[in-house]
Design an enzyme around this catalytic site. Structure first.
Site, PDB file in Angstrom:
ATOM      1  N   GLU A  99       0.801  -1.220   0.000  1.00 30.43           N
ATOM      2  CA  GLU A  99       0.000   0.000   0.000  1.00 30.43           C
ATOM      3  C   GLU A  99       0.837   1.275   0.000  1.00 30.43           C
ATOM      4  OE1 GLU A  99      -3.015  -0.507   3.002  1.00 30.43           O
ATOM      5  OE2 GLU A  99      -3.756  -2.337   2.077  1.00 30.43           O
ATOM      6  N   GLU A 108      -5.119 -10.708  -3.092  1.00 28.18           N
ATOM      7  CA  GLU A 108      -5.984 -10.755  -1.898  1.00 28.18           C
ATOM      8  C   GLU A 108      -7.463 -10.748  -2.278  1.00 28.18           C
ATOM      9  OE1 GLU A 108      -4.823  -7.848   1.083  1.00 28.18           O
ATOM     10  OE2 GLU A 108      -2.709  -8.024   0.556  1.00 28.18           O
TER      11      GLU A 108
HETATM   12  C1  XIL Z   1      -5.666  -8.062   7.279  1.00 32.75           C
HETATM   13  C2  XIL Z   1      -5.863  -9.387   8.005  1.00 32.75           C
HETATM   14  O1  XIL Z   1      -6.662 -10.213   7.202  1.00 32.75           O
HETATM   15  C3  XIL Z   1      -6.528  -9.140   9.338  1.00 32.75           C
HETATM   16  O2  XIL Z   1      -6.594 -10.348  10.075  1.00 32.75           O
HETATM   17  C4  XIL Z   1      -5.743  -8.087  10.124  1.00 32.75           C
HETATM   18  O3  XIL Z   1      -6.413  -7.799  11.329  1.00 32.75           O
HETATM   19  C5  XIL Z   1      -5.602  -6.822   9.313  1.00 32.75           C
HETATM   20  O4  XIL Z   1      -4.948  -7.145   8.082  1.00 32.75           O
HETATM   21  N1  XIL Z   1      -4.623  -5.631   2.914  1.00 32.75           N
HETATM   22  C6  XIL Z   1      -3.529  -6.400   3.251  1.00 32.75           C
HETATM   23  C7  XIL Z   1      -3.656  -7.477   4.257  1.00 32.75           C
HETATM   24  O5  XIL Z   1      -2.484  -6.277   2.595  1.00 32.75           O
HETATM   25  O6  XIL Z   1      -2.455  -7.700   4.972  1.00 32.75           O
HETATM   26  C8  XIL Z   1      -4.784  -7.183   5.235  1.00 32.75           C
HETATM   27  O7  XIL Z   1      -4.924  -8.303   6.098  1.00 32.75           O
HETATM   28  C9  XIL Z   1      -6.060  -6.889   4.478  1.00 32.75           C
HETATM   29  C10 XIL Z   1      -5.882  -5.651   3.618  1.00 32.75           C
END
Ligand code: XIL
Length: 398
Positions: A199, A306
């Site tokens: 990000e 994701e």
């Molecule tokens: C999220 C996890 O799924 C949660 O369990 C945690 O509390 C917060 O992070 N973008 C990303 C991931 O790159 O690492 C994030 O994962 C979701 C959004």
């Protein structure tokens, strides 16, 4: 998804994520009969070894009849890794572990390699959970996507206090370099690709993010992370990972401009990850394909890292629509659109953020239960979305 179902979630963090996404928006199961049900870790291992799932995505065609192939095998035939974000608790569920081993060719640690988990104190690393996941992957022939080396995460498991206290640039450089050398070095040769920087864009809009790393180190924070990761494992493929670029042309342009700048400066960047949390349904048709093509034209790998597609919000605040056949078909269409566009444009991975609807970060993040955003239901049965992704991969294998 129907536009009338777009809802602005309430928390500030969610709203920030949502605004970027919204540009495009004008358990306890009974497993009897479950094909993935396994009764011991031994049977988990044997299920996995009975597949040809492996850590590559060569596109050489599956070694199975398409109708009998797992998703991972079909993906391999199509030149694509098929992965899921996994939490260690899911490895404790014998049936979930068996499903991952059977259906996937890659896993991503959901939280176990983030600073708070793996480097909780300045002088102490904790590799227990990350090691467990990597060992599970190795013993089942799965690749591992390392996630993530530098992220400012402010919810769930925020950066540890000790790191937030570092405000001297020289000291910060040393801390970041040590962290990356230690974490990437530990898994050198075992983790083939990393989300090095997560990000880099601001959550809303398209400017550069303002986070603890950029504030202390200045704009060099991104290049520093890539250079350290490359030094720690010269063979690893190194990625920038970003959300909502598929929803907004402005963010897509900013992402492409950023990677062009990094490549022009000879930063060892090999790929871009598109998170693809589709909070508000599918992006405009063609958006993912166009973005993937622009990145591929720069000779970069592109991965969907994701993917999840929640069912739309219900009419009452804090609710989600019921999983009717129509709602599940709409969800399946979104999966189909994204995976197909990505594949046709040259992606080499699709990873979902979670395994089954038993556990998803989205219920918390969106502040409503039952978003049911994944390919398998809580009983680990394949959903319509799974069938659509299968169909796309099957077509691609010819
Ligand atoms: C999220 C996890 O799924 C949660 O369990 C945690 O509390 C917060 O992070 N973008 C990303 C991931 O790159 O690492 C994030 O994962 C979701 C959004």
């Amino acid at each position: 998804m129907p536009r009338t179902n777009c809802r602005v979630p309430r928390s500030v963090l969610v709203a920030a994520f949502f605004v970027a996404s919204a540009a495009a928006c004008a358990s306890g199961a009974d497993n009897a009969g479950d094909p993935y049900r396994a009764t011991s870790t031994a049977s988990v291992a044997s299920m996995a070894s009975s597949t040809t799932a492996g850590g590559d995505a060569t596109g050489s065609g599956p070694d199975c009849e398409p109708a009998d192939c797992t998703l991972g095998e079909l993906g391999r035939g199509a030149g694509m890794l098929v992965g899921a974000a996994v939490a260690p608790t899911q490895l404790d569920e014998v049936d979930t572990a068996a499903l991952i081993a059977a259906e996937m060719t890659s896993v991503t640690p959901e939280n176990e390699m983030k600073w708070a988990e793996i480097h909780p104190e300045r002088e102490r690393y904790d590799f227990e959970q990350a090691d467990r996941l990597v060992e599970f992957a190795e013993s089942n022939g799965l690749a591992v996507r390392g996630h993530t080396l530098v992220w400012h995460q402010d919810a769930g498991n925020p950066l540890p206090e000790w790191l937030l206290d570092v405000d001297d640039p020289e000291e910060m450089r040393t801390v970041v370099a040590d962290h990356i050398a230690t974490v990437v070095g530990r898994y050198r040769g075992r983790i083939d690709r990393w989300d090095v920087v997560n990000e880099p864009l601001v959550s809303v809009g398209a400017g550069p993010v303002d986070n603890h790393f950029s504030r202390v180190l200045g704009p060099e924070w991104i290049a520093l992370a890539f250079e350290e990761a490359h030094a720690a494992d010269p063979e690893a493929r190194l990625f920038l990972n970003e959300h909502s670029a598929e929803y907004s042309e402005e963010r897509a342009d900013a992402l492409v401009a950023l990677v062009e700048e990094l490549l022009a400066a000879d930063v060892p960047l090999h790929g871009v990850g598109l998170q693809s949390h589709l909070f508000v349904g599918p992006p405009p048709e063609g958006a993912i394909g166009d973005l993937v093509r622009r990145l591929r034209a720069l000779d970069l790998e592109v991965a969907i890292t994701e993917l999840d597609v929640p069912l739309p919000a219900g009419d009452e605040p804090g609710t989600t629509v019921a999983p009717t056949p129509d709602a599940l078909a709409t969800q399946a269409d979104a999966y189909q659109q994204v995976v197909e566009e990505c594949l046709v444009a040259g992606c080499n991975e699709v990873t979902t953020w979670g395994v089954s609807d038993r556990a998803t970060w989205l219920d918390t993040f969106l502040g409503r239960p039952d978003t049911l955003p994944l390919l398998f239901d809580a009983a680990l049965q394949p959903k319509p979305a799974y069938e659509e992704v299968r169909a796309v991969l099957t077509d691609a294998t010819g």
